[in-house]
Design a protein around this motif. Sequence first.
Motif, PDB file in Angstrom:
ATOM      1  N   GLN A 134      -7.919  -7.582   8.603  1.00  0.00           N
ATOM      2  CA  GLN A 134      -7.660  -6.166   8.370  1.00  0.00           C
ATOM      3  C   GLN A 134      -6.345  -5.740   9.019  1.00  0.00           C
ATOM      4  O   GLN A 134      -5.784  -6.444   9.859  1.00  0.00           O
ATOM      5  CB  GLN A 134      -8.808  -5.316   8.917  1.00  0.00           C
ATOM      6  CG  GLN A 134     -10.115  -5.473   8.158  1.00  0.00           C
ATOM      7  CD  GLN A 134     -11.155  -4.457   8.604  1.00  0.00           C
ATOM      8  OE1 GLN A 134     -11.333  -4.203   9.794  1.00  0.00           O
ATOM      9  NE2 GLN A 134     -11.849  -3.859   7.644  1.00  0.00           N
ATOM     10  N   PRO A 181      -7.808   2.317   1.517  1.00  0.00           N
ATOM     11  CA  PRO A 181      -8.309   2.042   2.865  1.00  0.00           C
ATOM     12  C   PRO A 181      -9.827   2.060   2.916  1.00  0.00           C
ATOM     13  O   PRO A 181     -10.481   2.800   2.172  1.00  0.00           O
ATOM     14  CB  PRO A 181      -7.695   3.169   3.703  1.00  0.00           C
ATOM     15  CG  PRO A 181      -7.355   4.248   2.739  1.00  0.00           C
ATOM     16  CD  PRO A 181      -7.041   3.573   1.447  1.00  0.00           C
ATOM     17  N   VAL A 182     -10.389   1.251   3.812  1.00  0.00           N
ATOM     18  CA  VAL A 182     -11.835   1.254   4.019  1.00  0.00           C
ATOM     19  C   VAL A 182     -12.236   2.380   4.964  1.00  0.00           C
ATOM     20  O   VAL A 182     -13.408   2.753   5.036  1.00  0.00           O
ATOM     21  CB  VAL A 182     -12.318  -0.101   4.561  1.00  0.00           C
ATOM     22  CG1 VAL A 182     -12.066  -1.199   3.544  1.00  0.00           C
ATOM     23  CG2 VAL A 182     -11.640  -0.446   5.890  1.00  0.00           C
ATOM     24  N   PHE A 183     -11.262   2.912   5.685  1.00  0.00           N
ATOM     25  CA  PHE A 183     -11.499   4.044   6.573  1.00  0.00           C
ATOM     26  C   PHE A 183     -10.183   4.777   6.756  1.00  0.00           C
ATOM     27  O   PHE A 183      -9.121   4.153   6.838  1.00  0.00           O
ATOM     28  CB  PHE A 183     -12.021   3.584   7.944  1.00  0.00           C
ATOM     29  CG  PHE A 183     -12.075   4.685   8.970  1.00  0.00           C
ATOM     30  CD1 PHE A 183     -13.164   5.540   9.028  1.00  0.00           C
ATOM     31  CD2 PHE A 183     -11.024   4.881   9.865  1.00  0.00           C
ATOM     32  CE1 PHE A 183     -13.213   6.569   9.964  1.00  0.00           C
ATOM     33  CE2 PHE A 183     -11.067   5.904  10.803  1.00  0.00           C
ATOM     34  CZ  PHE A 183     -12.165   6.751  10.851  1.00  0.00           C
ATOM     35  N   THR A 197       0.836  -1.192   0.000  1.00  0.00           N
ATOM     36  CA  THR A 197       0.000   0.000   0.000  1.00  0.00           C
ATOM     37  C   THR A 197       0.872   1.243   0.000  1.00  0.00           C
ATOM     38  O   THR A 197       1.949   1.270   0.599  1.00  0.00           O
ATOM     39  CB  THR A 197      -0.924   0.043   1.231  1.00  0.00           C
ATOM     40  OG1 THR A 197      -0.150   0.307   2.409  1.00  0.00           O
ATOM     41  CG2 THR A 197      -1.656  -1.285   1.400  1.00  0.00           C
ATOM     42  N   TRP A 245      -7.335  -1.032   6.541  1.00  0.00           N
ATOM     43  CA  TRP A 245      -7.301  -1.720   5.250  1.00  0.00           C
ATOM     44  C   TRP A 245      -7.850  -3.135   5.370  1.00  0.00           C
ATOM     45  O   TRP A 245      -7.667  -3.790   6.398  1.00  0.00           O
ATOM     46  CB  TRP A 245      -5.860  -1.841   4.745  1.00  0.00           C
ATOM     47  CG  TRP A 245      -5.104  -0.570   4.639  1.00  0.00           C
ATOM     48  CD1 TRP A 245      -4.523   0.146   5.658  1.00  0.00           C
ATOM     49  CD2 TRP A 245      -4.815   0.159   3.440  1.00  0.00           C
ATOM     50  NE1 TRP A 245      -3.906   1.262   5.171  1.00  0.00           N
ATOM     51  CE2 TRP A 245      -4.061   1.299   3.815  1.00  0.00           C
ATOM     52  CE3 TRP A 245      -5.111  -0.050   2.095  1.00  0.00           C
ATOM     53  CZ2 TRP A 245      -3.603   2.225   2.885  1.00  0.00           C
ATOM     54  CZ3 TRP A 245      -4.659   0.868   1.166  1.00  0.00           C
ATOM     55  CH2 TRP A 245      -3.915   1.993   1.561  1.00  0.00           C
ATOM     56  N   ASN A 246      -8.491  -3.607   4.304  1.00  0.00           N
ATOM     57  CA  ASN A 246      -8.710  -5.034   4.139  1.00  0.00           C
ATOM     58  C   ASN A 246      -7.435  -5.665   3.599  1.00  0.00           C
ATOM     59  O   ASN A 246      -6.596  -4.982   2.997  1.00  0.00           O
ATOM     60  CB  ASN A 246      -9.873  -5.301   3.184  1.00  0.00           C
ATOM     61  CG  ASN A 246     -11.209  -4.924   3.791  1.00  0.00           C
ATOM     62  OD1 ASN A 246     -11.402  -5.026   5.004  1.00  0.00           O
ATOM     63  ND2 ASN A 246     -12.136  -4.473   2.954  1.00  0.00           N
ATOM     64  N   GLY A 254      -6.903  -4.960  -0.017  1.00  0.00           N
ATOM     65  CA  GLY A 254      -7.408  -3.673  -0.474  1.00  0.00           C
ATOM     66  C   GLY A 254      -6.341  -2.795  -1.089  1.00  0.00           C
ATOM     67  O   GLY A 254      -5.196  -2.770  -0.640  1.00  0.00           O
ATOM     68  N   ARG A 255      -6.723  -2.065  -2.134  1.00  0.00           N
ATOM     69  CA  ARG A 255      -5.838  -1.087  -2.760  1.00  0.00           C
ATOM     70  C   ARG A 255      -6.083   0.312  -2.222  1.00  0.00           C
ATOM     71  O   ARG A 255      -5.312   1.234  -2.494  1.00  0.00           O
ATOM     72  CB  ARG A 255      -6.032  -1.099  -4.282  1.00  0.00           C
ATOM     73  CG  ARG A 255      -5.587  -2.385  -4.951  1.00  0.00           C
ATOM     74  CD  ARG A 255      -4.131  -2.669  -4.667  1.00  0.00           C
ATOM     75  NE  ARG A 255      -3.643  -3.844  -5.355  1.00  0.00           N
ATOM     76  CZ  ARG A 255      -2.482  -4.424  -5.116  1.00  0.00           C
ATOM     77  NH1 ARG A 255      -1.692  -3.935  -4.178  1.00  0.00           N
ATOM     78  NH2 ARG A 255      -2.104  -5.494  -5.781  1.00  0.00           N
TER      79      ARG A 255
END
Length: 414
Positions: free
Chosen positions: A80, A100-102, A63, A93-94, A97-98
Motif C-alpha cells: 500500500q 483509495p481504500v481510505f 493516481t 491506496w492499494n 488501486g484506481r
Amino acid sequence: MRLAALSLAAALACVLPAKGQDMIGHGGPVGALDLGADVLLSGGFDTRAILWDRDNATARNITRFHEGNVTAVALLEQGQFATAGQDGRIAIWNEEGRAPVFATDAGISAVASLAVSDDGAFIAAGFWDGRVQVLELGRAELTEQTAHSDRVTGLGFLPSGDLVTVGGDLRLARWGRNMELQARIDLPDLPNGLAITQGRIAVIFADGALRLFSDMGDLLPERFLTDRPLVALAATNADVAAGAIDGTVWLLTGADLSQRQMFAAAQGPVWALALDGQQVFTSGNDGAIRRWSLADGRALGGAPAEVAQEYTDDSRGAEIWQSCAVCHSLSPDDHRRAGPSLHGIFGTPIASQTGYDYSSALRDLDIVWTKRTVAELFEYGPEAYTPGSRMPEQRIGDSADRQALVEFLDRAAQ
C-alpha cells in the motif's frame, strides 16, 4: 514525416535501455518522493501521484485524486501507499488501486509532509496551519493536535514511536503516542524539513545549515553547507542527502555529517530527495526524477531535458510541444512516460493507442482526434473536454498557439 533529432545526445536518449533511466512522467514540478525496495513513489504539482518500477522507470500506477498539488507521499506495508495534498486529504491506496481504500475528508489547510512509524502502524501528517494528524492504519482512527503556531515544515517518527515535528514558529517538538508533549525547544532559524538518522533528528534550515539533534532536542553536529536555503532532505541510518534552492545536492554521513559528495542536480530547486545504500533520486521543477550514484554523485540515468526536445523544427508549435513532451513521446515504441505516445494520433479514436492503460472514463468517450478536437482539448481543458482523464489540467488560451501546436503535431506525429 518524422523530424530530425535536435542533437546526437537527444537521439541517444531515445534508445537508452529502460533499466536505470530517469523517470519522466509528471506534467510539472515534483515535490514529494519515497523509495522502496523495488518501487519509487512520487507526487507532483500536476495533481498526480505515480508509483514507479524503480529499475525499469515505468509507471505501475498513476493516481489522480487530490484537488490541487500532491504535496506528500509515503510507502506503506503490504504494497500500500499514502498520498496527501493541497486539499488537506490523506488517501491510502492499494498498489494497483484506481481509487483509495481510505481517505480523510477535505480539510481547511494543505498537508505539508507525511511520515510512517517504524512498525508501519501509524502515519502522521503535518499541515500548513500547524496541526498534526496521526492515523492508526489498522483501525483508521485519527488523533489530532495543534503542534505549532505556524505551518508544520517537517515530521518523523523516532525508533521509540514518538513523533518529532518542526514548524514555522521556529520550534522543534517531541510527542508521545497519544500526542502528549514530551519536549519542545527553540530553533535558530526557519526549518524546512526533517528526517531521522540513527535515532537522531536531522533538520535543514533556510540559513543553509544542516543540524543534528538528539532524540530529546540537544544540538549535535551542524554543517553550514551553503548561503542558500536548503529545501529537501532524505536520510537512512548511514547517509543523509540535502538539497538547496539552487539545485545543489550534498551527500553526507549520518554519523557526523561529514561530506561525501556534492553535485549539481538541477538548474532550479531540488524539491524532493530519496536514497538507499546505492542511489539518490532527485526531483525539481522539470517534472523529471533523476537518479545519481551515492558513491560518487555521478548521474546514472538518461537526460530528461534532452528527451523533451526529441523532435523540433524551431517553430512556435515545437516550442509549445516541449511542455507536452514531459508526459508524451512522438515515438511509437516509447511507453516509458506517464502519458501515451502521440505517434499517429490524428484520425484515431480516443484511448486507442496500444501500450497504454487508459482510464475507463476515457474509453467511454466518443472522440476522434483531429486538428479541431486536439485544439478544443486545449481550449476547454481536460477536465471539461475529457472528464475522467489523468491528464493534468491545462489550457492554451491563445488560438494562434493552439493552431501552432496542432500543425506541429500534424508534421511530427506521423
